[in-house]
Design a protein around this motif. Sequence first.
Motif, short mmCIF file in Angstrom:
data_model
loop_
_atom_site.label_atom_id
_atom_site.label_comp_id
_atom_site.label_asym_id
_atom_site.label_seq_id
_atom_site.Cartn_x
_atom_site.Cartn_y
_atom_site.Cartn_z
N GLY A 21 24.47 -36.86 -14.19
CA GLY A 21 24.25 -35.46 -13.84
C GLY A 21 24.36 -35.24 -12.34
O GLY A 21 24.95 -34.25 -11.88
N ASP A 94 30.27 -34.70 -18.91
CA ASP A 94 29.11 -35.58 -18.69
C ASP A 94 28.38 -35.72 -20.02
O ASP A 94 27.82 -34.76 -20.53
CB ASP A 94 28.20 -34.93 -17.62
CG ASP A 94 26.76 -35.46 -17.64
OD1 ASP A 94 26.50 -36.53 -18.25
OD2 ASP A 94 25.90 -34.81 -17.03
N ARG A 171 11.49 -33.73 -18.62
CA ARG A 171 12.13 -33.89 -19.92
C ARG A 171 11.23 -34.69 -20.85
O ARG A 171 10.69 -35.73 -20.45
CB ARG A 171 13.48 -34.61 -19.75
CG ARG A 171 14.56 -33.65 -19.32
CD ARG A 171 15.84 -34.34 -18.98
NE ARG A 171 16.30 -35.36 -19.91
CZ ARG A 171 17.48 -35.96 -19.83
NH1 ARG A 171 18.31 -35.60 -18.86
NH2 ARG A 171 17.83 -36.87 -20.69
MG MG Z 1 22.10 -36.25 -17.31
#
Ligand code: MG
Length: 235
Positions: A21, A94, A171
Amino acid sequence: MSRLLRPARVLLLGPPGSGKGTQTERLLKRFDLPGISSGDILRRHIKEGTEIGMLASSIINQGRLVPDDIMTEVVASELGRRHWLTPANSWLLDGFPRTRGQAEMLDSRELAPARAGLNFVVELVVPEHAILDRIANRLVHVPSGRLYNLTYNPPKVAGRDDVTGEPLTRRADDDPAVFRKRLHEYRASTQPLVEFYKNKGAGVVWSVAGETSDVIFAQLETEVVRRFGERVEET
Ligand code: MG
Ligand code: G5P
């Protein structure tokens, strides 16, 4: 700002936390490319409570991979709304494909516009001790996918996205036990893709190693320019 002279159809591969990312954000800015991140798309579905999001949420939170058919549907519908995925353009993926089945689907009719195929598959190689530390400190802005790290690139205002001021979140799959499962999934399902793409053509796969994303980006930027050429534009 600069643009590439020849179309670069790029996939970033690497274990969770290796900086896919982070490198994506930098490449998109540096070369003005379009791109998508499959993880970001799934997290938006979860946030919006869509049917796909509800399905994906428990799978992601267990560190497992979302099944190929659902993933292909998600990516195909995302790409249907974007018009850049053609062989003549440069673009970056990605996190998709991440299994052999998905790689075959990308080459198939389901994702027909991409059929010219990937011409640059980047494998990020980062030591495991560096990765574990990163994950413990990651924050994300889900609507945009913007990434932060409490030590490496902290937000300007604690807990808030630099651009919108909206709250940042951790996350759920960054829990240490779930993270170990994701690493295992990577080795079992995604790492074999490196071999798959090596067999597709000489020089398609390019591996780059480094302890930090800065070290890796410097090499990646040079390699992109070497392969695809650039035209610097006045701003
Ligand atoms: Mg990522
Ligand atoms: P994702 O979202 O694709 P992963 O597991 O592949 O998730 P992840 O965790 O997003 O990969 P990354 O993108 O490789 O990692 O790393 P990153 O976010 O850029 O960097 C990690 C942190 O370190 C950030 O906080 C960053 O700021 C910081 N950082 C970067 N560089 C440095 C550095 O040099 N130093 C330091 N100190 N920090 C740094 O997929 C999530 C889940 O979605 C499902 C799966 O369940 C998956 O587990 N999924 C799919 N399932 C099936 N098929 C697909 N195609 C799927 N795509 C997603």
